[in-house]
Design a protein around this motif. Structure first.
Motif, mmCIF file in Angstrom:
data_model
loop_
_atom_site.group_PDB
_atom_site.id
_atom_site.type_symbol
_atom_site.label_atom_id
_atom_site.label_comp_id
_atom_site.label_asym_id
_atom_site.label_seq_id
_atom_site.Cartn_x
_atom_site.Cartn_y
_atom_site.Cartn_z
ATOM 1 N N UNK A 68 69.785 61.373 138.313
ATOM 2 C CA UNK A 68 70.380 60.724 137.142
ATOM 3 C C UNK A 68 70.584 59.246 137.457
ATOM 4 N N UNK A 69 70.879 58.937 138.718
ATOM 5 C CA UNK A 69 71.035 57.544 139.137
ATOM 6 C C UNK A 69 69.732 56.784 138.949
ATOM 7 N N UNK A 70 68.629 57.393 139.361
ATOM 8 C CA UNK A 70 67.323 56.743 139.173
ATOM 9 C C UNK A 70 67.052 56.561 137.684
ATOM 10 N N UNK A 71 67.450 57.567 136.891
ATOM 11 C CA UNK A 71 67.236 57.486 135.439
ATOM 12 C C UNK A 71 67.997 56.289 134.854
ATOM 13 N N UNK A 72 69.190 56.013 135.390
ATOM 14 C CA UNK A 72 69.964 54.880 134.887
ATOM 15 C C UNK A 72 69.243 53.563 135.179
ATOM 16 N N UNK A 73 68.622 53.487 136.351
ATOM 17 C CA UNK A 73 67.848 52.277 136.679
ATOM 18 C C UNK A 73 66.692 52.123 135.691
ATOM 19 N N UNK A 74 66.034 53.244 135.385
ATOM 20 C CA UNK A 74 64.913 53.185 134.438
ATOM 21 C C UNK A 74 65.398 52.723 133.059
ATOM 22 N N UNK A 75 66.547 53.269 132.644
ATOM 23 C CA UNK A 75 67.091 52.888 131.333
ATOM 24 C C UNK A 75 67.398 51.390 131.324
ATOM 25 N N UNK A 76 67.936 50.896 132.436
ATOM 26 C CA UNK A 76 68.275 49.466 132.521
ATOM 27 C C UNK A 76 67.016 48.600 132.486
ATOM 28 N N UNK A 77 65.940 49.084 133.091
ATOM 29 C CA UNK A 77 64.679 48.313 133.067
ATOM 30 C C UNK A 77 64.139 48.201 131.643
ATOM 31 N N UNK A 78 64.373 49.267 130.865
ATOM 32 C CA UNK A 78 63.847 49.285 129.492
ATOM 33 C C UNK A 78 64.751 48.526 128.524
ATOM 34 N N UNK A 79 66.036 48.407 128.865
ATOM 35 C CA UNK A 79 67.017 47.866 127.910
ATOM 36 C C UNK A 79 66.924 46.348 127.799
ATOM 37 N N UNK A 80 67.403 45.870 126.654
ATOM 38 C CA UNK A 80 67.485 44.428 126.446
ATOM 39 C C UNK A 80 68.787 43.943 127.078
ATOM 40 N N UNK A 81 68.744 42.881 127.852
ATOM 41 C CA UNK A 81 69.979 42.312 128.403
ATOM 42 C C UNK A 81 70.286 42.798 129.812
ATOM 43 N N UNK A 82 71.543 42.500 130.222
ATOM 44 C CA UNK A 82 71.936 42.768 131.619
ATOM 45 C C UNK A 82 72.759 44.061 131.716
ATOM 46 N N UNK A 83 72.288 44.992 132.507
ATOM 47 C CA UNK A 83 72.982 46.269 132.689
ATOM 48 C C UNK A 83 73.558 46.332 134.089
ATOM 49 N N UNK A 84 74.815 46.822 134.151
ATOM 50 C CA UNK A 84 75.456 47.009 135.457
ATOM 51 C C UNK A 84 75.527 48.512 135.719
ATOM 52 N N UNK A 85 75.013 48.928 136.871
ATOM 53 C CA UNK A 85 75.026 50.364 137.205
ATOM 54 C C UNK A 85 75.937 50.567 138.407
ATOM 55 N N UNK A 86 77.001 51.348 138.215
ATOM 56 C CA UNK A 86 77.911 51.596 139.345
ATOM 57 C C UNK A 86 77.554 52.922 140.031
ATOM 58 N N UNK A 87 78.212 53.183 141.146
ATOM 59 C CA UNK A 87 78.011 54.433 141.907
ATOM 60 C C UNK A 87 76.604 54.577 142.474
ATOM 61 N N UNK A 88 75.980 53.492 142.894
ATOM 62 C CA UNK A 88 74.563 53.608 143.288
ATOM 63 C C UNK A 88 74.391 54.256 144.660
ATOM 64 N N UNK A 89 75.518 54.607 145.289
ATOM 65 C CA UNK A 89 75.430 55.381 146.539
ATOM 66 C C UNK A 89 74.624 56.655 146.333
ATOM 67 N N UNK A 90 74.689 57.227 145.130
ATOM 68 C CA UNK A 90 73.882 58.427 144.841
ATOM 69 C C UNK A 90 72.400 58.117 144.954
ATOM 70 N N UNK A 91 72.016 56.946 144.440
ATOM 71 C CA UNK A 91 70.590 56.580 144.463
ATOM 72 C C UNK A 91 70.142 56.381 145.912
ATOM 73 N N UNK A 92 71.023 55.767 146.722
ATOM 74 C CA UNK A 92 70.692 55.522 148.131
ATOM 75 C C UNK A 92 70.503 56.830 148.909
ATOM 76 N N UNK A 93 71.071 57.927 148.386
ATOM 77 C CA UNK A 93 70.887 59.217 149.073
ATOM 78 C C UNK A 93 69.425 59.653 149.045
ATOM 79 N N UNK A 94 68.698 59.243 147.990
ATOM 80 C CA UNK A 94 67.368 59.818 147.820
ATOM 81 C C UNK A 94 66.210 58.853 147.695
ATOM 82 N N UNK A 95 66.482 57.572 147.464
ATOM 83 C CA UNK A 95 65.371 56.615 147.253
ATOM 84 C C UNK A 95 65.437 55.507 148.300
ATOM 85 N N UNK A 96 64.342 55.317 149.020
ATOM 86 C CA UNK A 96 64.305 54.284 150.049
ATOM 87 C C UNK A 96 63.979 52.940 149.405
#
Ligand code: EPU
Length: 417
Positions: free
Chosen positions: A373-401
């Protein structure tokens, strides 16, 4: 915890090589306990879950090194002691130590593994398999405790098609006396990779890649010297990122056919792809088309780990799309974050939602719920207009190098703060 700041709307372009598979590397590190020789494992992703697992191996006496994605594990000092430390509760994959410890010592004790954010995840399928091979389960409060008077091969029909339970059954059966058969085995690419490594160590496993494995037990195994398979889930994540920014990205280091069902859905969405033996190229599209439904299930069906990332793409495709998550109870929770970005959907129950597309996602502060779901939030932010802040990215660091480093190289505007 760190955050990502993403400026959306950039088209991704270029080539990205995926890292080694997390879900292959985790059982593979545990399988190095099945020999008393020093093993070398290459292409190991440098991510938090791997660091945790290395910590657990060190805790039980292994000498572990990690440099430039190569891990060595020397289990000569391995002690048969309970695996009771913080990392066990944080990471569900620590349950993978059960099989190897039981096979080596006829005794295994670990803290009950964590990872409950995806809903109730019992370990009954693991225990059933290990009991079938001669393990005895003991009631020990918060610990899982097993002993054995000698492991014996068995004909096991798994309680359900579970990835890590299958891996535990395999790692135990390879050192059990006589023949085993594991029916309803999981067949994910990471399970296949574990089997290939075990065979290189001297195990005798037949039926790799099917739901029916035959294993001839052996007395000892030799050192592993193995290169972890490329992460097909990471490849899928980058392919979706390319599609939703209408970019042009070649993803290498992966067998693209591990994701055939996902590519079917790309085709349904009107996105063209080019394949080689070890790459997939996502081409720019003219217009997205409706995708009627995705339904997650065990391999080779649509992977649950790509459900959240693909749903972000479904917010951009026209018409109604049904998302049916069959494996986990909590795996639609991230929709609440997409709602903050303007997504329109109806949640029918904990397993099904209808996405009403297309709409343009808007930047908003959002949070990461689990690795995918963390990776999905990054994808949503890439698609969105403007600046998105994503918190709790420690989850993403668990699985994506190095997710942000790889995305930046493709042209994304993403910063870790
Ligand atoms: N289940 C039981 N009893 C068990 C084991 C599982 O009821 O003893 C249920 C679970 O509750 C779930 C279903 O079986 O509903 C599937 O779970 P499975 O056991 O297959 O999942 P897992 O082995 O715990 C692995 C991956 C997950 C991935 C799933 C499904 C690893 C280390 N983890 O988990 O990966 O989602 O298979 O493919 O391989 C991730 O990478 O983000 C991740 C969560």
């Amino acid at each position: 915890m760190a955050k990502y700041i993403v400026q959306g709307g950039q088209k991704l372009n270029g080539t990205v090589k995926v890292s080694g598979s997390k879900n292959a590397a985790l059982p593979i590190l545990c399988a190095t306990l099945l020999t008393n020789q020093k093993s070398t494992i290459k292409n190991v992703p440098d991510i938090a879950d791997i660091r945790h697992m290395m910590g657990l191996l060190e805790f039980i006496g292994c000498d572990v090194t990690f440099e430039k994605n190569v891990v060595t594990v020397d289990p000569k000092g391995l002690k048969n002691k309970p695996v009771v430390m913080e990392g066990v509760c944080n990471m569900r994959a620590s349950v993978l130590l059960l099989g190897p410890l039981l096979a080596r010592f006829n005794k295994a004790k670990i803290s009950f593994p964590g990872g409950c954010i995806l809903g109730k995840r019992p370990v009954d399928a693991h225990l059933y398999a290990l009991e079938s091979l001669g393990g005895e389960v003991h009631d020990d409060k918060d610990l899982i405790s097993l002993t054995s008077k000698g492991l014996k091969g068995a004909d096991i029909t798994m309680k359900e098609i579970s990835v890590t339970a299958t891996e535990n059954a395999i790692m135990t059966a390879v050192l059990s006396y006589g023949k085993s058969r594991i029916r309803l085995a999981a067949a994910e690419p990471h399970v296949q990779d574990l089997c290939r490594m075990l065979n290189q160590m001297g195990a005798k496993i037949k039926g790799i890649g099917t739901h029916d494995l035959e294993i001839d037990g052996v007395n000892t195994l030799k050192a592993a010297n193995h290169t972890v398979t490329g992460d097909y889930l990471e490849a899928g994540t980058f392919a979706i990122a390319a599609a939703l920014t209408n970019g042009h990205v070649k993803i290498t280091g992966v067998n693209p056919h591990d994701l055939d069902i996902v590519w079917n859905k790309f085709e349904e969405a009107g996105i063209n792809l080019d394949f080689t033996k070890a790459s997939v190229e996502v081409l720019p599209h003219d217009r997205l088309k409706r995708v009627r439904k995705i339904r997650t299930a065990v391999f080779p069906s649509f992977p649950t780990d790509l459900q959240a990332p693909f749903t972000v793409l479904l917010t951009m495709t026209p018409g109604e799309s049904m998302v049916h998550e069959t494996l986990f109870d909590g795996r639609l929770n991230y929709l609440a974050e997409l709602e903050k970005m303007g997504a329109k959907f109806d949640t029918l129950n904990p397993h099904q939602a209808i996405i009403h597309g297309p709409f343009k996602l808007k930047a908003a502060p959002i949070s990461s719920w689990d690795i995918r779901a963390g990776a999905a939030m990054v994808l949503a932010a890439l698609a969105a207009k403007g600046e998105t802040e994503i918190s709790n990215i420690g989850f993403i660091d668990r699985g994506y190098e190095n997710l942000e480093g790889k995305l930046k190289k493709l042209g994304a505007k993403i910063e870790r703060v």
